[in-house]
Design a protein around this motif. Structure first.
Motif, PDB file in Angstrom:
ATOM      1  N   ARG A  19      -8.976 -17.524   0.205  1.00  0.00           N
ATOM      2  CA  ARG A  19      -7.747 -18.326   0.216  1.00  0.00           C
ATOM      3  C   ARG A  19      -8.056 -19.824   0.085  1.00  0.00           C
ATOM      4  NH1 ARG A  19      -2.788 -16.675   2.114  1.00  0.00           N
ATOM      5  NH2 ARG A  19      -3.735 -14.734   2.822  1.00  0.00           N
ATOM      6  N   ASP A  23     -10.900 -13.188   3.544  1.00  0.00           N
ATOM      7  CA  ASP A  23      -9.585 -13.691   3.159  1.00  0.00           C
ATOM      8  C   ASP A  23      -9.521 -15.206   3.291  1.00  0.00           C
ATOM      9  OD1 ASP A  23      -6.796 -13.492   2.413  1.00  0.00           O
ATOM     10  OD2 ASP A  23      -6.317 -13.839   4.530  1.00  0.00           O
ATOM     11  N   PRO A  56      -6.412 -15.197  -2.215  1.00  0.00           N
ATOM     12  CA  PRO A  56      -6.269 -14.501  -0.927  1.00  0.00           C
ATOM     13  C   PRO A  56      -6.315 -12.986  -1.111  1.00  0.00           C
ATOM     14  CG  PRO A  56      -4.145 -15.311  -1.665  1.00  0.00           C
ATOM     15  CD  PRO A  56      -5.173 -15.833  -2.636  1.00  0.00           C
ATOM     16  N   ILE A  57      -6.720 -12.302  -0.065  1.00  0.00           N
ATOM     17  CA  ILE A  57      -6.720 -10.840  -0.092  1.00  0.00           C
ATOM     18  C   ILE A  57      -5.357 -10.374   0.413  1.00  0.00           C
ATOM     19  CG2 ILE A  57      -7.792  -8.739   0.794  1.00  0.00           C
ATOM     20  CD1 ILE A  57     -10.377 -10.391   1.169  1.00  0.00           C
ATOM     21  N   THR A  58      -4.655  -9.665  -0.413  1.00  0.00           N
ATOM     22  CA  THR A  58      -3.306  -9.219  -0.091  1.00  0.00           C
ATOM     23  C   THR A  58      -3.313  -8.222   1.065  1.00  0.00           C
ATOM     24  OG1 THR A  58      -2.726  -9.472  -2.415  1.00  0.00           O
ATOM     25  CG2 THR A  58      -1.218  -8.180  -1.066  1.00  0.00           C
ATOM     26  N   GLY A  59      -2.424  -8.427   2.026  1.00  0.00           N
ATOM     27  CA  GLY A  59      -2.213  -7.468   3.104  1.00  0.00           C
ATOM     28  C   GLY A  59      -3.086  -7.626   4.327  1.00  0.00           C
ATOM     29  N   VAL A  62       3.014  -4.277  -4.058  1.00  0.00           N
ATOM     30  CA  VAL A  62       1.986  -5.284  -3.820  1.00  0.00           C
ATOM     31  C   VAL A  62       0.905  -4.715  -2.899  1.00  0.00           C
ATOM     32  CG1 VAL A  62       1.512  -7.588  -2.904  1.00  0.00           C
ATOM     33  CG2 VAL A  62       3.654  -7.148  -4.108  1.00  0.00           C
ATOM     34  N   PHE A  63       1.321  -4.273  -1.713  1.00  0.00           N
ATOM     35  CA  PHE A  63       0.385  -3.751  -0.728  1.00  0.00           C
ATOM     36  C   PHE A  63       1.157  -2.862   0.231  1.00  0.00           C
ATOM     37  CE2 PHE A  63      -1.224  -4.067   3.607  1.00  0.00           C
ATOM     38  CZ  PHE A  63      -2.513  -3.598   3.450  1.00  0.00           C
ATOM     39  N   GLU A 105      -0.990  -8.116   7.617  1.00  0.00           N
ATOM     40  CA  GLU A 105      -0.310  -6.892   8.033  1.00  0.00           C
ATOM     41  C   GLU A 105      -1.297  -5.876   8.584  1.00  0.00           C
ATOM     42  OE1 GLU A 105       0.019  -8.294   5.032  1.00  0.00           O
ATOM     43  OE2 GLU A 105       2.139  -8.757   4.757  1.00  0.00           O
ATOM     44  N   GLY A 119       4.046  -3.136   4.624  1.00  0.00           N
ATOM     45  CA  GLY A 119       3.612  -3.933   3.489  1.00  0.00           C
ATOM     46  C   GLY A 119       4.764  -4.133   2.525  1.00  0.00           C
ATOM     47  N   THR A 120       4.451  -4.578   1.328  1.00  0.00           N
ATOM     48  CA  THR A 120       5.456  -4.822   0.294  1.00  0.00           C
ATOM     49  C   THR A 120       5.225  -3.855  -0.852  1.00  0.00           C
ATOM     50  OG1 THR A 120       5.468  -7.160   0.904  1.00  0.00           O
ATOM     51  CG2 THR A 120       6.441  -6.583  -1.222  1.00  0.00           C
TER      52      THR A 120
END
Length: 176
Positions: free
Chosen positions: A39, A35, A45-48, A133-134, A51, A129-130
């Motif tokens: 980034r 990440d 970036p790697i999502t999540g 998205v994730f 979290e 998460g969202t």
């Protein structure tokens, strides 16, 4: 712990849980580094990751707690215990058993609090998460907390029983 506990099924189970925690640490480190590289250098970036990492840390700790107790590597200040084991072994043994029993009670309370949260997250299909998205289901993390707490209770009880049977606790306390 005495030799008879080293090959028991329970010891193998908690060592396996601890090994899963160790592998999880390696995976988490790889994911965080990937990440950071994505980034900073690729603007991808790697999502999540944040979290997942925050939930993973708790799960890893609970996967490895029981192994730390059984092996005598649980972090604690034992200066007083060293003196007691040398000068008043019976009192040292009493304190060690009390420590183990209080630990079992504390993790029993934690388990009784975490169990309903596990059931709620399972029934309600909770996630973190969202959405869109994730997202990751939260119940496996709750389950690892409950399972790790239960293993820790058993480890504390096994430690207390071992000490009551005459074994000297493992760790940094010099009992000789």
């Amino acid at each position: 712990m005495t030799q008879k506990y080293h090959n028991s099924f329970f010891i193998r189970v908690i060592q396996f849980a601890s090994s899963i925690g160790t592998l999880w640490i390696a995976l988490l480190m790889f994911l965080i580094v990937a990440d950071v590289i994505g980034r900073n250098f690729l603007n991808l970036p790697i999502t999540g990751v944040a979290e997942f990492a925050s939930r993973s840390i708790v799960a890893i700790v609970f996967l490895q707690l029981a192994a730390g107790i059984i092996s005598g590597r649980m972090l604690r200040s034992d200066t007083l215990l060293q003196v007691l084991w040398q000068r008043a072994p019976r009192l040292g043994r009493t304190l060690e058993v009390t420590y183990s029993l209080v630990g079992a009670v504390i993790f029993g309370v934690l388990t009784s609090i975490a169990w309903p949260e596990l059931l709620d997250s399972w029934r309600n299909n909770d996630y973190f998460g969202t959405r869109g998205v994730f997202t990751v289901a939260s119940w496996p993390f709750h389950a690892l907390l409950v399972l790790g707490s239960a293993f820790t209770i058993l480890a504390f009880i096994a430690s207390a029983l071992d000490i009551l049977r005459g074994a000297q606790p493992k760790g940094s306390v010099d009992h000789e």
